[in-house]
Design an enzyme around this catalytic site. Structure first.
Site, PDB file in Angstrom:
ATOM      1  N   CYS A 109       0.825  -1.199   0.000  1.00  0.00           N
ATOM      2  CA  CYS A 109       0.000   0.000   0.000  1.00  0.00           C
ATOM      3  C   CYS A 109       0.868   1.261   0.000  1.00  0.00           C
ATOM      4  O   CYS A 109       1.855   1.350  -0.735  1.00  0.00           O
ATOM      5  CB  CYS A 109      -0.965  -0.071   1.185  1.00  0.00           C
ATOM      6  SG  CYS A 109      -2.382   1.038   1.109  1.00  0.00           S
ATOM      7  N   THR A 110       0.540   2.232   0.827  1.00  0.00           N
ATOM      8  CA  THR A 110       1.254   3.500   0.825  1.00  0.00           C
ATOM      9  C   THR A 110       2.624   3.421   1.490  1.00  0.00           C
ATOM     10  O   THR A 110       3.353   4.421   1.523  1.00  0.00           O
ATOM     11  CB  THR A 110       0.419   4.592   1.524  1.00  0.00           C
ATOM     12  OG1 THR A 110       0.041   4.130   2.828  1.00  0.00           O
ATOM     13  CG2 THR A 110      -0.815   4.926   0.710  1.00  0.00           C
TER      14      THR A 110
END
Length: 241
Positions: A109-110
């Site tokens: 993800c981030t």
């Protein structure tokens, strides 16, 4: 006759934990990777205090940055806490030091943006959560629309649940398809979601637009501000600021 088969070589897998982590970014790949032959799972944070997740419970790290062993596999999960962590020098320094000695450098993800702030995505193909993918060039990466992206020893994955796909992919690279498939079977990862979707390419546009307006437009703007801002000085995360 004694069994003379050699034990699998130990593989140290280090997960970075930050306040505000999306717990499944960590726990999903950890659940698969811990079953890999020879796996030694480590979770490291700025201190050994409990780390608050986005799910209302906390995770207790096994190590702090100073005591953490060198990773063979470094994994950096994401979450809404990434924007703040981008300005923390101690966190970024830890990622850079660990990555320098790791055989594999990975994110979920981030978490990709933390790798990028550490200078690890320059000129690399990478992915992240769909709502933030347009920001990848800010850390020198070439955005790729894919659930898993491999570029040399760098493996990035999309949002949240893609961390499980990343883990199984990496297990297959290290130990072969049969081992990865056995672990997939052991955890009964046989997804059959109740709805078609999970990515803007396959989700009704009105649902995507509504979710962006409620959550991700503001979250992406906050991430962008953090990415273009300076790296702050090192300080403890236990002060609540």
């Amino acid at each position: 006759m004694t069994d003379t088969a050699a034990a699998p070589a130990a593989t140290t897998i280090v997960f970075l934990l930050i306040p505000g982590i999306t717990q499944l970014d960590f726990t999903a790949p950890a659940q698969a990777l811990c079953r890999m032959p020879g796996a030694l799972l480590v979770s490291a944070a700025a201190s050994r205090d409990p780390i608050a997740t986005d799910s209302g419970f906390s995770i207790l790290p096994t190590d702090d940055f100073a005591s953490c062993p060198q990773a063979d596999i470094l994994c950096v999960p994401g979450g809404h806490g990434v924007a703040e962590a981008l300005g923390d020098a101690a966190t970024i320094d830890f990622i850079a030091r660990q990555a320098a000695g790791a055989k594999w450098v990975t994110s979920v993800c981030t978490g990709a943006f933390l790798l990028g702030r550490a200078g690890l995505l320059t000129g690399k193909r990478a992915t992240t959560h769909w709502a933030y993918a347009h920001l990848l060039p800010l850390v020198g990466a070439e955005p790729v629309t894919a659930r898993i992206v491999e570029d040399g020893n760098l493996v990035t994955s999309g949002g949240v649940t893609s961390g499980l796909d990343f883990a199984l992919t990496l297990i297959g690279r290290l130990h072969g398809d049969a081992v990865a498939q056995a672990i997939q079977l052991a955890i009964e990862y046989d997804p059959a979601p109740p709805y078609i979707g999970g990515h803007p390419d396959r989700t009704p546009p009105a649902i995507t637009a509504g979710l962006k307006a409620r959550v991700y437009d503001a979250a992406a703007e906050r991430m962008e501000r953090a990415l273009i801002g300076p790296l702050g000085s090192s300080r403890s995360r236990s002060d609540g600021r």
